[in-house]
Write a protein that holds these residues in place. Structure first.
Motif, short mmCIF file in Angstrom:
data_model
loop_
_atom_site.label_atom_id
_atom_site.label_comp_id
_atom_site.label_asym_id
_atom_site.label_seq_id
_atom_site.Cartn_x
_atom_site.Cartn_y
_atom_site.Cartn_z
N VAL A 135 -23.10 -29.84 -35.12
CA VAL A 135 -23.63 -28.65 -35.76
C VAL A 135 -23.05 -28.64 -37.17
O VAL A 135 -21.82 -28.73 -37.33
CB VAL A 135 -23.21 -27.36 -35.04
N THR A 136 -23.91 -28.59 -38.17
CA THR A 136 -23.46 -28.61 -39.56
C THR A 136 -23.80 -27.26 -40.19
O THR A 136 -24.98 -26.91 -40.27
CB THR A 136 -24.13 -29.76 -40.33
N VAL A 137 -22.79 -26.53 -40.58
CA VAL A 137 -23.00 -25.18 -41.12
C VAL A 137 -22.48 -25.13 -42.55
O VAL A 137 -21.31 -25.43 -42.80
CB VAL A 137 -22.26 -24.12 -40.27
N SER A 138 -23.36 -24.77 -43.50
CA SER A 138 -22.92 -24.59 -44.89
C SER A 138 -22.93 -23.10 -45.20
O SER A 138 -23.83 -22.37 -44.76
CB SER A 138 -23.86 -25.32 -45.84
N TYR A 139 -21.94 -22.65 -45.97
CA TYR A 139 -21.82 -21.22 -46.26
C TYR A 139 -21.11 -21.03 -47.58
O TYR A 139 -20.37 -21.89 -48.05
CB TYR A 139 -21.11 -20.47 -45.12
N GLU A 140 -21.36 -19.86 -48.17
CA GLU A 140 -20.83 -19.62 -49.50
C GLU A 140 -20.52 -18.15 -49.70
O GLU A 140 -21.35 -17.29 -49.38
CB GLU A 140 -21.85 -20.07 -50.55
N GLY A 141 -19.33 -17.87 -50.22
CA GLY A 141 -18.94 -16.49 -50.49
C GLY A 141 -17.46 -16.31 -50.22
O GLY A 141 -16.71 -17.27 -50.21
N THR A 142 -17.07 -15.05 -49.99
CA THR A 142 -15.65 -14.75 -49.78
C THR A 142 -15.39 -14.47 -48.31
O THR A 142 -15.95 -13.53 -47.75
CB THR A 142 -15.24 -13.53 -50.63
N PRO A 143 -14.55 -15.27 -47.66
CA PRO A 143 -14.24 -15.01 -46.25
C PRO A 143 -13.49 -13.69 -46.10
O PRO A 143 -12.71 -13.31 -46.99
CB PRO A 143 -13.34 -16.19 -45.84
N PRO A 144 -13.70 -12.99 -45.00
CA PRO A 144 -13.08 -11.66 -44.86
C PRO A 144 -11.65 -11.71 -44.32
O PRO A 144 -11.23 -12.67 -43.70
CB PRO A 144 -13.98 -10.99 -43.82
N VAL A 145 -10.94 -10.61 -44.58
CA VAL A 145 -9.66 -10.36 -43.92
C VAL A 145 -10.00 -9.71 -42.58
O VAL A 145 -10.88 -8.85 -42.52
CB VAL A 145 -8.81 -9.40 -44.79
N ILE A 146 -9.33 -10.14 -41.52
CA ILE A 146 -9.59 -9.58 -40.18
C ILE A 146 -8.44 -8.65 -39.81
O ILE A 146 -7.28 -8.99 -40.06
CB ILE A 146 -9.66 -10.73 -39.13
N THR A 147 -8.76 -7.50 -39.23
CA THR A 147 -7.71 -6.59 -38.77
C THR A 147 -7.59 -6.65 -37.25
O THR A 147 -8.59 -6.60 -36.54
CB THR A 147 -8.00 -5.15 -39.23
N ASP A 148 -6.35 -6.79 -36.78
CA ASP A 148 -6.09 -6.95 -35.34
C ASP A 148 -5.90 -5.61 -34.65
O ASP A 148 -5.66 -4.60 -35.30
CB ASP A 148 -4.82 -7.80 -35.17
N PRO A 149 -5.96 -5.64 -33.31
CA PRO A 149 -5.75 -4.40 -32.55
C PRO A 149 -4.39 -3.75 -32.85
O PRO A 149 -4.25 -2.53 -32.73
CB PRO A 149 -5.81 -4.86 -31.09
N ASP A 150 -3.40 -4.53 -33.28
CA ASP A 150 -2.09 -3.93 -33.62
C ASP A 150 -2.02 -3.50 -35.08
O ASP A 150 -0.97 -3.11 -35.58
CB ASP A 150 -0.93 -4.87 -33.26
#
Ligand code: ARG
Ligand code: ZN
Length: 470
Positions: A135-150
């Motif tokens: 599977v070849t996936v191309s993407y462009e932009g700013t990856p997000p910050v993820i917030t955890d349950p804690d």
């Protein structure tokens, strides 16, 4: 990548599939129709129900990206090589990253939809069980910050000179499409191009570093299987030092120039810590060791990223020891479900107690007795969280760490040093590069000690409250 038993089963299924009658020729009402179905969209971990997908087993990730800290734009192509474990007309990946500009399965563009972290792919032609597909996936932009349950943050966390990239327990899909389950380990290659002067530090070995037109490309290869949550490509201004331990393990350390002085003591002890742990846990499991010490004050924790633990500030020697111990317990032997987090954190914490004693500090017994551990009053809320299932908000609270380490120390007292140290060494050897569960550990402890440990583990793991007898 799963156990070889798993792979044999997949191959057997594939052989069966070719001997089956072609659907077009099958008699009406022939069972087994329709043959193709969608891979599961979840592996049903109750802590992170969106994590992981069924129908395939990833073998390798090849992630190529360019990133500029000035614009915060990533331009990436990830190639996933996977083995299908069922006939599929649809499958999911976990991805929270920026806009997808193209997606192919094999050579063929495939339709896809996105919702939350589910990337739903419709491959044409369909994928057969036993088939290895890409599977070849191309993407462009700013990856997000993820917030955890804690409430803590992970994923793609910009710093003042680059990006800090922690992935536990759910940060990897921020910047690459993955099967985000700790149970689907794979090899990884990272090919990262950044403005000259920035260093990218990934897992495994640095295969090459080349500069052209004021841009530098780093190629990192994790040759041993790795869980997605242990991946990193932390980047920024770093002072890099390369050395080799007395027993020949290459060590690559990258330290933020502002933290070199404060980190010096912990960095200097890396070889000693690795040598000591190798004597009690067995050989260091990977072909590379190291550390990434960065300034990411909004992160505020360290993480055992495989072969390159990452620190968001200058670590103490014991934090360094904790993250290095995880290379055996957590990284090489990985939990299968997040409720077993004590198998990671209790082991790494207990390893630190052992290191402290070995290096002339408090004995493990004294640490066990201390007021942060068994010395806590029975009325303390500390004792009111279940070690065997702390819940996603408390999975990184002091329960898995401290009660987890206490459990191991109490077990050592119960079964004796010889059985205990054989148990933890065998645990690392028997599950190397694999996954294990609390039930596996209990079974191993009973086998090696020859004791029935039901009530021991009941009191320490499966009941709340301060254990009094065991
Ligand atoms: N496993 C890391 C350690 O003990 C801690 C990760 C904390 N992550 C989080 N999302 N709170 O070193
Ligand atoms: Zn830890």
């Amino acid at each position: 990548m799963k156990s070889s038993r798993f792979r044999v089963a997949a191959l057997a299924a594939a052989l069966l599939a070719v001997t089956q009658v072609h659907p077009a020729l099958a008699a009406p009402g022939d069972p087994g129709e329709p043959r193709y179905s969608a891979g599961a969209s979840s592996l049903d971990d109750p802590y992170f129900p969106d994590q992981g997908n069924g129908g395939y087993d990833v073998q390798d990730y090849d992630v190529t990206f360019a990133y500029d800290p000035a614009t915060k734009i990533m331009n990436a192509t990830t190639v996933i090589t996977a083995l299908a474990t069922q006939d599929m007309d649809q499958f999911n990946l976990d991805f929270q990253g920026p806009e997808i500009t193209s997606l192919k399965v094999g050579k063929h563009p495939a339709d896809f939809t996105r919702s939350g972290q589910e990337l739903v792919v419709t491959p044409r032609p369909k994928v057969k069980s036993g088939q290895t597909f890409t599977v070849t996936v191309s993407y462009e932009g700013t990856p997000p910050v993820i917030t955890d349950p804690d409430g803590s943050i992970e994923g793609w966390v910009p710093t003042d000179d680059g990006v800090f990239v922690p992935g536990e327990p759910q940060g990897a899909p921020s910047w690459m499409p993955v099967n985000d389950s700790p149970a689907d380990k794979a090899t990884f290659t990272f090919r990262a191009t950044v403005p000259e002067g920035i260093t990218v530090v990934g897992n495994g070995r640095l295969l090459s570093q080349t500069t052209e037109d004021a841009k530098t490309t780093f190629v990192w290869r994790s040759a041993e299987p790795m869980a997605t949550y242990l991946a990193t490509v932390t980047l920024g201004n770093f002072v890099v030092t390369e050395s080799t331990t007395p027993s020949g393990i290459p060590v690559y350390t990258a330290v933020d120039p502002r933290l070199v002085t404060q980190s010096a003591t912990a960095v200097a002890r890396i070889p000693d810590i690795l040598e000591y742990f190798s004597t009690i846990f067995g050989p260091y499991p990977f072909n590379q060791a190291g550390a990434i010490i960065d300034r990411a004050p909004n992160v505020g924790y360290a993480l055992e990223s495989q072969t390159k633990p990452i620190f968001s500030s200058a670590p103490s020697v014991s934090t360094m020891a904790h993250e290095l111990a995880h290379q055996w317990y957590g990284d090489s032997v990985t939990l299968s479900k997040w409720s077993d987090i004590w198998l990671n954190e209790g082991f790494a914490t207990y390893a630190t107690w052992l290191w402290t004693e070995h290096s002339g500090g408090a004995t493990a017994q004294a640490t066990f007795n201390s007021s942060s551990n068994y010395g806590r009053a029975a009325t303390s809320s500390f004792w009111q969280i279940l070690l065997a299932d702390p819940g996603p908000e408390d999975m990184f609270s002091n329960i898995p760490y401290n009660r987890g380490a206490m459990t191991l120390h109490a077990l050592r007292g119960k079964i004796g040093d010889t059985a205990f140290f054989k148990l933890i060494k065998d645990w690392a050897a028997d599950h190397q590069y694999g996954n294990a569960t609390t039930a596996d550990f209990i079974k191993a402890a009973e086998k090696i000690s020859g004791q029935n440990l039901t009530s021991f583990f009941d009191v320490w793991l499966f009941q709340k409250g301060k254990p009094t007898t065991w």
